[in-house]
Design an enzyme around this catalytic site. Sequence first.
Site, PDB file in Angstrom:
ATOM      1  N   LYS A 167       0.932  -1.207   0.092  1.00  0.00           N
ATOM      2  CA  LYS A 167      -0.048   0.105  -0.019  1.00  0.00           C
ATOM      3  C   LYS A 167       0.765   1.285   0.094  1.00  0.00           C
ATOM      4  CE  LYS A 167      -2.249  -1.246   3.832  1.00  0.00           C
ATOM      5  NZ  LYS A 167      -1.723  -2.533   4.245  1.00  0.00           N
TER       6      LYS A 167
ATOM      7  N   ARG B 262      -9.728   0.333   8.789  1.00  0.00           N
ATOM      8  CA  ARG B 262      -9.429  -0.869   9.265  1.00  0.00           C
ATOM      9  C   ARG B 262     -10.580  -1.646  10.054  1.00  0.00           C
ATOM     10  NH1 ARG B 262      -3.412   0.167   9.103  1.00  0.00           N
ATOM     11  NH2 ARG B 262      -2.436  -1.504   9.535  1.00  0.00           N
TER      12      ARG B 262
ATOM     13  N   ARG C 135      11.362  -6.282   4.887  1.00  0.00           N
ATOM     14  CA  ARG C 135      11.459  -4.710   5.103  1.00  0.00           C
ATOM     15  C   ARG C 135      11.807  -4.218   6.538  1.00  0.00           C
ATOM     16  NH1 ARG C 135       5.548  -1.585   5.426  1.00  0.00           N
ATOM     17  NH2 ARG C 135       5.532  -2.461   7.442  1.00  0.00           N
TER      18      ARG C 135
ATOM     19  N   ARG D 148      11.238  -0.192  11.770  1.00  0.00           N
ATOM     20  CA  ARG D 148       9.943  -0.461  12.686  1.00  0.00           C
ATOM     21  C   ARG D 148       9.874  -1.339  13.504  1.00  0.00           C
ATOM     22  NH1 ARG D 148       4.799   0.510   8.354  1.00  0.00           N
ATOM     23  NH2 ARG D 148       4.048  -0.661  10.072  1.00  0.00           N
TER      24      ARG D 148
ATOM     25  N   ARG E 180      -0.350  -8.594  13.485  1.00  0.00           N
ATOM     26  CA  ARG E 180      -0.957  -7.814  12.705  1.00  0.00           C
ATOM     27  C   ARG E 180      -1.591  -8.526  11.692  1.00  0.00           C
ATOM     28  NH1 ARG E 180       4.254  -5.034  10.870  1.00  0.00           N
ATOM     29  NH2 ARG E 180       3.107  -3.698   9.672  1.00  0.00           N
TER      30      ARG E 180
HETATM   31  P1  AMP Z   1       0.636   0.641   8.941  1.00  0.00           P
HETATM   32  O1  AMP Z   1       1.683   1.596   9.131  1.00  0.00           O
HETATM   33  O2  AMP Z   1      -0.624   0.904   8.347  1.00  0.00           O
HETATM   34  O3  AMP Z   1       1.058  -0.847   9.135  1.00  0.00           O
HETATM   35  O4  AMP Z   1       0.322   0.766  10.791  1.00  0.00           O
HETATM   36  C1  AMP Z   1       0.946   0.358  11.935  1.00  0.00           C
HETATM   37  C2  AMP Z   1       0.235   0.242  13.057  1.00  0.00           C
HETATM   38  O5  AMP Z   1      -0.467   1.371  13.219  1.00  0.00           O
HETATM   39  C3  AMP Z   1      -0.949  -0.822  13.066  1.00  0.00           C
HETATM   40  O6  AMP Z   1      -0.369  -2.282  13.238  1.00  0.00           O
HETATM   41  C4  AMP Z   1      -1.826  -0.337  14.043  1.00  0.00           C
HETATM   42  O7  AMP Z   1      -1.393  -0.675  15.292  1.00  0.00           O
HETATM   43  C5  AMP Z   1      -1.839   1.175  13.896  1.00  0.00           C
HETATM   44  N1  AMP Z   1      -2.845   1.568  12.911  1.00  0.00           N
HETATM   45  C6  AMP Z   1      -2.438   2.293  11.867  1.00  0.00           C
HETATM   46  N2  AMP Z   1      -3.849   2.607  11.152  1.00  0.00           N
HETATM   47  C7  AMP Z   1      -4.705   2.142  12.007  1.00  0.00           C
HETATM   48  C8  AMP Z   1      -5.997   2.110  11.951  1.00  0.00           C
HETATM   49  N3  AMP Z   1      -7.021   2.804  10.791  1.00  0.00           N
HETATM   50  N4  AMP Z   1      -6.786   1.685  12.900  1.00  0.00           N
HETATM   51  C9  AMP Z   1      -6.215   1.229  14.095  1.00  0.00           C
HETATM   52  N5  AMP Z   1      -4.936   0.823  14.188  1.00  0.00           N
HETATM   53  C10 AMP Z   1      -4.015   1.248  13.270  1.00  0.00           C
END
Ligand code: AMP
Length: 389
Positions: free
Chosen positions: A14, A89, A128, A134, A145
């Site tokens: 994404k 999400r 990654r 991260r 996740r």
């Molecule tokens: P990402 O960078 O999108 O993989 O997000 C990293 C982490 O941020 C996720 O594993 C969640 O803990 C949190 N997170 C990001 N976006 C959301 C969302 N829309 N709702 C809930 N948690 C989120």
Amino acid sequence: MLNIALFGPPGAGKGTQSEFLIKEYNLFYISTGDILRNELANETKLGLEAKNIIASGGLVSDEIIVQIIEKTIINNPFSNGFLFDGFPRTYIQAYILEGLMIKLNTSLNCLISLEVEEEESVTRLLNRGKTSGRMDDNETVIRNRLKEYYDKTLPVLQFYKDKGVLREVNGNQIIEKVTVDIKDVIREELKNSLFNVVLFGYPGSGRGTQGKALAEKFGLEYVATGNMLDEEIKKGSEIGEKIQEIYDNGLLVSDEIVVQLIEKKLEESKDVKGFIFKGFPRTLVQSYILDGLLKKHGSFISQVIEIEVPTLDLISRLDARRKTDDKRPYDSETSKIVQRLADHQDKTVPVIEKYNEQHGVKKIDGRGTFEDVFDLISNEIKSGMQNMR
Ligand code: AMP
């Protein structure tokens, strides 16, 4: 506006695809993950609240997400559209997005789901993790996740399927191929939207002659406020008399008058492919009005073009025009011509600068013959349309 949500498990690509999409379609990027990481880095209250959840691979509460999303959207209301990454999400977040879109008088065009197999996601995320820094890119957290994704996020697809805006793309392919497939989806989406050009240039730069001819060539509706005002004068309407008086004083017509005329034009123009705006917006206030009017019609500015001609050439062109039958009511004296050039400099140039930051203004050398300039602009519009469709 073009509003898109990119959907898919962690590691689906994404973020990678977003980089291309925001540039290509001039979208404002909202990644809830990036925003949360930023809050965390700045050790804000929100960031600290989310810290442990992110570290364990869980989902941050919908309350926190709604706050950060709302703040971001409201601070950027005039973008071409939004690209959501990592949001919605949960089912609740899908409703939140609906509400936010309604508040902005727009809607989500489509949700593009990047379909990737679970083990492929794990491999990509572990890779990654070697460089991303991260805290959640390690195997235990990655598995969690993904579990959260399959339990809570995947059901969101049904919401968009029911709405008829779900578009699936095979995310297992190489990056470039995924990009091509996403572009195809968006092209289909944009087929139904209007292509709107704003044509700028100093008085005498040829924007009127060009605008009219370009509109004809590309099947767009020509919206020239000057001509619309002249028509009112010719009709001898009440508005026309007011306009004549303003012209006699070499001033700009009030926004109220111009907005009424444009709004009427947009309402009346059904089944058009788009518009070419000439002579509007002329002031920063009018630029906000145009954004608002287009948004009301579910649309936005697709391209901004400026015809550039040196000042001395402008003056001699305008002076020549005032001696012909083609003269405009405001061409009658040199002082009025100078006033109009000055008005453009003071009031319209800041609009062009603003658009340049927002959309990137295409500058066209307007010194050549009509045909030369026409070809230059036509090529720009052609490529703008191709990028869009
Ligand atoms: P990402 O960078 O999108 O993989 O997000 C990293 C982490 O941020 C996720 O594993 C969640 O803990 C949190 N997170 C990001 N976006 C959301 C969302 N829309 N709702 C809930 N948690 C989120």
